[in-house]
Design an enzyme around this catalytic site. Structure first.
Site, short mmCIF file in Angstrom:
data_model
loop_
_atom_site.label_atom_id
_atom_site.label_comp_id
_atom_site.label_asym_id
_atom_site.label_seq_id
_atom_site.Cartn_x
_atom_site.Cartn_y
_atom_site.Cartn_z
N GLY A 1 -6.49 0.87 3.62
CA GLY A 1 -7.14 1.90 2.80
C GLY A 1 -6.97 1.66 1.30
O GLY A 1 -7.79 2.11 0.50
N GLU B 1 -5.88 -3.99 9.42
CA GLU B 1 -6.00 -2.98 10.48
C GLU B 1 -6.00 -3.57 11.89
O GLU B 1 -5.51 -2.96 12.83
CB GLU B 1 -7.27 -2.14 10.27
CG GLU B 1 -7.16 -1.10 9.16
CD GLU B 1 -7.52 -1.62 7.78
OE1 GLU B 1 -7.60 -2.86 7.58
OE2 GLU B 1 -7.72 -0.78 6.88
N GLU C 1 -9.60 -0.73 0.48
CA GLU C 1 -10.88 -0.02 0.54
C GLU C 1 -11.08 0.85 -0.70
O GLU C 1 -12.20 0.97 -1.21
CB GLU C 1 -10.95 0.80 1.83
CG GLU C 1 -11.05 -0.11 3.06
CD GLU C 1 -10.93 0.65 4.36
OE1 GLU C 1 -9.86 1.25 4.61
OE2 GLU C 1 -11.91 0.65 5.14
N ALA D 1 -3.69 3.37 4.45
CA ALA D 1 -3.54 4.74 4.93
C ALA D 1 -2.15 4.85 5.54
O ALA D 1 -1.55 3.84 5.93
CB ALA D 1 -4.61 5.04 5.97
N1 COA Z 1 1.93 3.65 5.97
C1 COA Z 1 3.12 4.26 6.00
N2 COA Z 1 4.25 3.75 5.48
C2 COA Z 1 4.15 2.55 4.88
C3 COA Z 1 2.93 1.84 4.82
C4 COA Z 1 1.78 2.44 5.38
N3 COA Z 1 0.58 1.87 5.31
N4 COA Z 1 3.16 0.67 4.18
C5 COA Z 1 4.47 0.65 3.87
N5 COA Z 1 5.07 1.79 4.29
C6 COA Z 1 6.50 2.17 4.15
C7 COA Z 1 7.37 1.40 5.12
O1 COA Z 1 7.35 1.99 6.39
C8 COA Z 1 8.69 1.55 4.42
O2 COA Z 1 9.20 2.85 4.64
P1 COA Z 1 10.77 3.07 5.03
O3 COA Z 1 11.52 2.56 3.86
O4 COA Z 1 10.88 4.55 5.23
O5 COA Z 1 11.01 2.25 6.26
C9 COA Z 1 8.33 1.47 2.95
O6 COA Z 1 6.95 1.80 2.88
C10 COA Z 1 8.51 0.08 2.36
O7 COA Z 1 7.78 -0.84 3.14
P2 COA Z 1 8.43 -2.14 3.83
O8 COA Z 1 7.60 -2.48 5.03
O9 COA Z 1 9.89 -1.93 4.06
O10 COA Z 1 8.23 -3.21 2.67
P3 COA Z 1 8.11 -4.79 2.85
O11 COA Z 1 8.20 -5.36 1.49
O12 COA Z 1 9.06 -5.30 3.88
O13 COA Z 1 6.62 -5.03 3.42
C11 COA Z 1 4.24 -4.67 3.52
C12 COA Z 1 5.51 -4.69 2.63
C13 COA Z 1 3.10 -4.16 2.65
C14 COA Z 1 3.93 -6.09 3.99
C15 COA Z 1 4.48 -3.74 4.72
O14 COA Z 1 4.98 -2.51 4.26
C16 COA Z 1 3.24 -3.47 5.54
O15 COA Z 1 2.80 -4.33 6.28
N6 COA Z 1 2.66 -2.23 5.42
C17 COA Z 1 1.56 -1.81 6.20
C18 COA Z 1 0.27 -2.42 5.70
C19 COA Z 1 -0.89 -1.99 6.57
O16 COA Z 1 -0.98 -2.32 7.74
N7 COA Z 1 -1.83 -1.24 5.99
C20 COA Z 1 -2.98 -0.77 6.67
C21 COA Z 1 -2.79 0.61 7.16
S1 COA Z 1 -4.25 1.24 7.95
#
Ligand code: COA
Length: 260
Positions: free
Chosen positions: A111, A134, A114, A66
């Site tokens: 999400g 989460e 999920e 999400a």
């Molecule tokens: N919600 C909003 N934005 C998200 C996102 C999420 N769940 N997951 C990734 N993004 C965005 C990042 O903020 C980034 O945006 P920006 O370029 O404007 O800063 C872009 O997507 C790329 O992600 P980034 O984190 O730079 O890539 P990465 O390769 O370094 O890391 C992940 C990849 C998946 C490990 C990391 O993005 C992450 O941990 N995301 C969140 C996962 C999460 O907690 N999901 C559960 C949500 S309830």
């Protein structure tokens, strides 16, 4: 509806839906969830669509969860509504009478995981990573993850994954029984398409009966599940497709199912 965050291609009975926010790793914001909800209804009503494939645009992510920027600042009241609406969407996907295949091309987190769990089949790239992170955000999975993951892999593994918040690779997910098949990234679309084509050509009443018996039956007790199976078996036996399938076997030819 004018779709801004989703792509949908329909061909040969297969609708392929791509969550299309690659620069945000296809994070599910409210607008995307609303579009997905609308599109699922549309595809359910489309008699030409026999199978739905859900995937993520771009090379990196299926869906990275999400949208955290929208969760930040969510009031408790809004959070309640957000969770219930997300759960309802996942529930509708799981209860569709058409098979839904998650083509997991990269990160399937929160999400996104999920969403994949609500699909009937999960085909993953061998570079995919799946998890429910989460807990690291100070929350818990709210779109059905605590329930579906537990049903799929058992309480021990589910609690290990949800309490650690650490993603697992596709091989581990496969070993846990979370995904049906792994493919190299370059073969993922073809492997998924093979499943989709097979199901698009299958007898729809048989497919719907299998989905309902397994998905709904699992949530009941054995007697109720068996009654459901019998009801669906009897429905199939009233179809032309049953005549065709059994005749084709006896005539040593491939069946041509029509959905009648
Ligand atoms: N919600 C909003 N934005 C998200 C996102 C999420 N769940 N997951 C990734 N993004 C965005 C990042 O903020 C980034 O945006 P920006 O370029 O404007 O800063 C872009 O997507 C790329 O992600 P980034 O984190 O730079 O890539 P990465 O390769 O370094 O890391 C992940 C990849 C998946 C490990 C990391 O993005 C992450 O941990 N995301 C969140 C996962 C999460 O907690 N999901 C559960 C949500 S309830």
């Amino acid at each position: 509806m004018n779709l801004k965050n989703l792509l949908c291609e329909r061909a040969d009975g297969v609708a392929t839906v791509s969550i299309n926010r690659p620069d945000k790793l296809n994070a599910l914001n409210q607008a995307t969830l609303a579009e997905l909800s609308w599109l699922i209804t549309d595809l359910d009503n489309d008699s030409n669509t026999r199978v739905i494939v859900i995937t993520g645009a771009g090379p990196k992510a299926f869906v990275a969860g999400a949208d955290i920027t929208e969760i930040n600042g969510l009031s408790s009241t809004k959070a309640h509504q957000f969770s219930r609406e997300g759960q309802a969407l996942m529930q509708r996907i799981e209860q569709l009478s058409k098979p839904v295949i998650a083509m997991i091309n990269g990160f399937a987190l929160g999400g996104g995981m999920e969403l994949a769990l609500a699909c009937h089949l999960r085909i993953a790239s061998d570079s995919a990573r799946l998890g429910l992170p989460e807990i690291k955000l100070g929350i818990l999975p709210g779109f059905g993850g605590t329930q579906r993951l537990t049903r799929l892999v058992g309480r021990t593994q589910a609690l290990g994954l949800i309490l650690s918040g650490e993603p697992i690779d596709a091989q581990r997910a496969h070993a846990l029984g979370l995904i049906n098949e792994i493919a190299p990234p370059e073969d993922l679309a073809q492997t998924t398409q093979a499943w989709a084509t097979r199901l698009a050509n299958a007898a729809p009443h048989a497919v719907a009966g299998i989905l309902e018996s397994v998905v709904v039956g699992q949530e009941t007790h054995l007697e109720a599940g068996l009654a459901l199976e019998t009801a669906r078996f009897a429905i199939c036996c009233a179809t032309e497709d049953m005549q065709e399938g059994t005749s084709a076997f006896m005539e040593k030819r491939a069946p041509q199912f029509t959905g009648n």
